[in-house]
Design a protein around this motif. Structure first.
Motif, PDB file in Angstrom:
ATOM      1  N   ASP A  54       0.875  -1.186   0.000  1.00 12.41           N
ATOM      2  CA  ASP A  54       0.000   0.000   0.000  1.00 12.41           C
ATOM      3  C   ASP A  54       0.910   1.233   0.000  1.00 12.41           C
ATOM      4  O   ASP A  54       1.656   1.466   0.948  1.00 12.41           O
ATOM      5  CB  ASP A  54      -0.878  -0.050   1.260  1.00 12.41           C
ATOM      6  CG  ASP A  54      -1.823   1.145   1.363  1.00 12.41           C
ATOM      7  OD1 ASP A  54      -1.539   2.197   0.755  1.00 12.41           O
ATOM      8  OD2 ASP A  54      -2.827   1.011   2.084  1.00 12.41           O
ATOM      9  N   GLU A  55       0.821   2.024  -1.068  1.00 11.25           N
ATOM     10  CA  GLU A  55       1.759   3.157  -1.170  1.00 11.25           C
ATOM     11  C   GLU A  55       1.562   4.192  -0.068  1.00 11.25           C
ATOM     12  O   GLU A  55       2.503   4.876   0.325  1.00 11.25           O
ATOM     13  CB  GLU A  55       1.664   3.821  -2.548  1.00 11.25           C
ATOM     14  CG  GLU A  55       2.401   2.982  -3.603  1.00 11.25           C
ATOM     15  CD  GLU A  55       2.611   3.760  -4.895  1.00 11.25           C
ATOM     16  OE1 GLU A  55       3.111   4.908  -4.839  1.00 11.25           O
ATOM     17  OE2 GLU A  55       2.255   3.216  -5.954  1.00 11.25           O
ATOM     18  N   ASP A  56       0.306   4.332   0.426  1.00 12.81           N
ATOM     19  CA  ASP A  56       0.086   5.243   1.550  1.00 12.81           C
ATOM     20  C   ASP A  56       0.900   4.796   2.768  1.00 12.81           C
ATOM     21  O   ASP A  56       1.493   5.621   3.469  1.00 12.81           O
ATOM     22  CB  ASP A  56      -1.408   5.275   1.926  1.00 12.81           C
ATOM     23  CG  ASP A  56      -2.220   6.075   0.910  1.00 12.81           C
ATOM     24  OD1 ASP A  56      -1.610   6.889   0.174  1.00 12.81           O
ATOM     25  OD2 ASP A  56      -3.437   5.864   0.841  1.00 12.81           O
ATOM     26  N   LEU A  58       3.624   2.997   2.701  1.00  6.03           N
ATOM     27  CA  LEU A  58       5.049   3.215   2.422  1.00  6.03           C
ATOM     28  C   LEU A  58       5.424   4.691   2.574  1.00  6.03           C
ATOM     29  O   LEU A  58       6.503   5.015   3.055  1.00  6.03           O
ATOM     30  CB  LEU A  58       5.392   2.706   1.018  1.00  6.03           C
ATOM     31  CG  LEU A  58       5.325   1.181   0.845  1.00  6.03           C
ATOM     32  CD1 LEU A  58       5.529   0.800  -0.625  1.00  6.03           C
ATOM     33  CD2 LEU A  58       6.366   0.478   1.722  1.00  6.03           C
ATOM     34  N   ARG A  59       4.498   5.580   2.161  1.00  5.12           N
ATOM     35  CA  ARG A  59       4.798   7.011   2.325  1.00  5.12           C
ATOM     36  C   ARG A  59       4.828   7.396   3.802  1.00  5.12           C
ATOM     37  O   ARG A  59       5.676   8.170   4.234  1.00  5.12           O
ATOM     38  CB  ARG A  59       3.789   7.866   1.551  1.00  5.12           C
ATOM     39  CG  ARG A  59       4.187   8.032   0.079  1.00  5.12           C
ATOM     40  CD  ARG A  59       3.388   9.123  -0.619  1.00  5.12           C
ATOM     41  NE  ARG A  59       1.982   8.743  -0.699  1.00  5.12           N
ATOM     42  CZ  ARG A  59       1.442   8.119  -1.751  1.00  5.12           C
ATOM     43  NH1 ARG A  59       2.181   7.838  -2.810  1.00  5.12           N
ATOM     44  NH2 ARG A  59       0.178   7.782  -1.743  1.00  5.12           N
ATOM     45  N   ILE A  63       9.083   6.487   2.596  1.00  3.09           N
ATOM     46  CA  ILE A  63       9.761   5.939   1.419  1.00  3.09           C
ATOM     47  C   ILE A  63      10.274   7.048   0.495  1.00  3.09           C
ATOM     48  O   ILE A  63      11.288   6.864  -0.194  1.00  3.09           O
ATOM     49  CB  ILE A  63       8.848   4.942   0.660  1.00  3.09           C
ATOM     50  CG1 ILE A  63       9.670   4.120  -0.344  1.00  3.09           C
ATOM     51  CG2 ILE A  63       7.677   5.660  -0.016  1.00  3.09           C
ATOM     52  CD1 ILE A  63       8.928   2.954  -0.940  1.00  3.09           C
ATOM     53  N   GLU A  64       9.623   8.203   0.524  1.00  2.00           N
ATOM     54  CA  GLU A  64      10.043   9.268  -0.391  1.00  2.00           C
ATOM     55  C   GLU A  64      11.432   9.831  -0.071  1.00  2.00           C
ATOM     56  O   GLU A  64      12.089  10.400  -0.940  1.00  2.00           O
ATOM     57  CB  GLU A  64       8.995  10.408  -0.405  1.00  2.00           C
ATOM     58  CG  GLU A  64       7.728   9.978  -1.138  1.00  2.00           C
ATOM     59  CD  GLU A  64       6.496  10.787  -0.736  1.00  2.00           C
ATOM     60  OE1 GLU A  64       5.786  11.264  -1.635  1.00  2.00           O
ATOM     61  OE2 GLU A  64       6.250  10.941   0.481  1.00  2.00           O
ATOM     62  N   VAL A  82       6.937  -4.992  -3.378  1.00  2.00           N
ATOM     63  CA  VAL A  82       7.422  -3.841  -2.610  1.00  2.00           C
ATOM     64  C   VAL A  82       8.766  -3.369  -3.176  1.00  2.00           C
ATOM     65  O   VAL A  82       8.997  -2.163  -3.353  1.00  2.00           O
ATOM     66  CB  VAL A  82       7.563  -4.200  -1.114  1.00  2.00           C
ATOM     67  CG1 VAL A  82       8.278  -3.085  -0.360  1.00  2.00           C
ATOM     68  CG2 VAL A  82       6.195  -4.471  -0.505  1.00  2.00           C
ATOM     69  N   ILE A  85       8.159  -1.429  -6.344  1.00  2.00           N
ATOM     70  CA  ILE A  85       7.631  -0.081  -6.060  1.00  2.00           C
ATOM     71  C   ILE A  85       8.776   0.843  -5.630  1.00  2.00           C
ATOM     72  O   ILE A  85       8.916   1.965  -6.117  1.00  2.00           O
ATOM     73  CB  ILE A  85       6.545  -0.150  -4.951  1.00  2.00           C
ATOM     74  CG1 ILE A  85       5.294  -0.875  -5.475  1.00  2.00           C
ATOM     75  CG2 ILE A  85       6.184   1.254  -4.457  1.00  2.00           C
ATOM     76  CD1 ILE A  85       4.278  -1.237  -4.375  1.00  2.00           C
ATOM     77  N   ALA A  86       9.608   0.352  -4.732  1.00  2.07           N
ATOM     78  CA  ALA A  86      10.716   1.161  -4.204  1.00  2.07           C
ATOM     79  C   ALA A  86      11.693   1.542  -5.312  1.00  2.07           C
ATOM     80  O   ALA A  86      12.154   2.688  -5.393  1.00  2.07           O
ATOM     81  CB  ALA A  86      11.451   0.391  -3.103  1.00  2.07           C
ATOM     82  N   ILE A  89       9.253   3.240  -8.770  1.00  6.39           N
ATOM     83  CA  ILE A  89       8.444   4.448  -8.541  1.00  6.39           C
ATOM     84  C   ILE A  89       9.214   5.469  -7.707  1.00  6.39           C
ATOM     85  O   ILE A  89       9.190   6.659  -8.002  1.00  6.39           O
ATOM     86  CB  ILE A  89       7.105   4.086  -7.856  1.00  6.39           C
ATOM     87  CG1 ILE A  89       6.314   3.124  -8.762  1.00  6.39           C
ATOM     88  CG2 ILE A  89       6.283   5.362  -7.558  1.00  6.39           C
ATOM     89  CD1 ILE A  89       4.989   2.660  -8.185  1.00  6.39           C
ATOM     90  N   TYR A  90       9.935   4.997  -6.674  1.00  2.26           N
ATOM     91  CA  TYR A  90      10.600   5.936  -5.773  1.00  2.26           C
ATOM     92  C   TYR A  90      12.108   6.034  -6.023  1.00  2.26           C
ATOM     93  O   TYR A  90      12.819   6.728  -5.297  1.00  2.26           O
ATOM     94  CB  TYR A  90      10.297   5.582  -4.308  1.00  2.26           C
ATOM     95  CG  TYR A  90       8.829   5.790  -3.996  1.00  2.26           C
ATOM     96  CD1 TYR A  90       8.332   7.057  -3.724  1.00  2.26           C
ATOM     97  CD2 TYR A  90       7.928   4.726  -4.045  1.00  2.26           C
ATOM     98  CE1 TYR A  90       6.984   7.266  -3.484  1.00  2.26           C
ATOM     99  CE2 TYR A  90       6.582   4.913  -3.804  1.00  2.26           C
ATOM    100  CZ  TYR A  90       6.114   6.183  -3.530  1.00  2.26           C
ATOM    101  OH  TYR A  90       4.784   6.382  -3.306  1.00  2.26           O
TER     102      TYR A  90
END
Lengths: 214, 214
Positions: A54-56, A58-59, A63-64, A82, A85-86, A89-90
């Motif tokens: 869930d990106e929320d 992770l934020r 994660i940002e 995961v 995503i890391a 996306i990030y």
């Protein structure tokens, strides 16, 4: 460094504790808030309850601004998601996924995510201890070359240089009462354990030369 | 060799498969007969259903003629009990117990049973990949000495001997297109990865000298 760890099981909690103890900023994510009890009272990192894909979540774990992320839940598929995503996306440069099922490792290679499989590491270590014939494999490089521990079971009256010259290898350390760094002139003694970099295929011959039975 | 493995989980089944593939005689014990499904169809060893601390079960698995035993169930206490039975009652020389909980390792040391903790191995490996600063720890000896991989990021125009002479260390191998055994006269090149045995505390200084950023 700011490090996000997803999964607070045995491995995740030990990793989080170690990194926090070393002074890193750690955020750890688990869907079960009881999992954080494993961290011990000294843990000063961030604990986030939620699902790692869930990106929320992770934020919330930061994660940002993370420099590194380790995905170490018990679910291989979640770990790889995961990690992707890391990484994608990030844009986190240091990302690692834990693998439970060694047979999937090659599949994950296609995702270009670095993986670690503690099961495989354990299997190799146990195998090496059980099968040991005076030679204990420490780790495998490539080209048939490995780092091995070989015990000296008799007086050979040789220096490190003499052994290197006779066999094609490099002695880098010697385990005695306490471990020392090897040098050309170091004299090899009975009961030393030599740390040797060499072609694994030639190790048995060396072990026998040093007094180990075949 | 005749090898008894107690516990057919992920690690036990992978270990049994590997050892059988290498030509060893393997007997594997698990209390759940469904666990043996993990072994795959090619497994030609003995499968014994039963609890590993039951000596009748161990005798059915051939413990009386075993050369080695690995206790790798999910239960640390069972593992240490089985290992002790194998070692003290059946005089098996090569016995190993898997540990789940790293904090118990020192307690087990008192039993004089060799132990392997895949969780700890995984934690160390992941930590080293995440934190890498040009220095990748391969394994720790003692006395502060470890075997490390350090990348050469610039032209230094030195031989292995020159580097060993300047820093107190031993270079044992070099990863290039393919891995080579290091010798005194080997010339170190940009993009080499040096396999170095040295005091870990001095590794960062060497890494910087070789062009890695701090």
């Amino acid at each position: 460094m700011y490090i996000v760890i997803v999964g607070c099981g045995g491995l995740g909690s030990a990793l989080a504790t170690k990194l926090a103890d070393e002074g890193h900023n750690v955020a750890i994510v688990d869907r079960d808030k009881n999992a954080f009890k494993k961290l011990g009272t000294g843990f000063n990192g961030l604990e986030i309850t939620g699902v790692g894909i869930d990106e929320d979540v992770l934020r919330n774990a930061g994660i940002e601004r993370a420099d590194a992320l380790a995905a170490v839940t018990r679910d291989d598929n979640i770990n790889i998601m995961v990690a992707q995503i890391a990484s994608k996306i990030y844009n986190i440069k240091r990302v690692i996924a834990r693998i439970y099922d060694p047979e999937r490792k090659s599949a994950y290679r296609d995702f270009e995510i670095e993986t670690v499989c503690p099961t495989t590491m354990g299997v190799n270590e146990i195998r090496n201890i059980l099968i040991a014939n005076g030679v204990k494999k420490r780790f495998e490089l490539d080209n048939g070359i490995s780092i091995l521990e070989i015990k000296v079971k008799k007086n050979v009256n040789m220096t490190v240089y003499d052994i290197e010259d006779k066999f094609d290898l490099r002695v880098s350390g010697i385990k005695r009462e306490s471990t020392i760094i090897a040098h050309d002139s170091t004299i090899v003694k009975k009961d030393d354990i030599l740390i040797v970099t060499m072609k694994e295929a030639k190790a048995e011959a060396l072990a026998r030369y040093l007094g180990n039975e075949g």
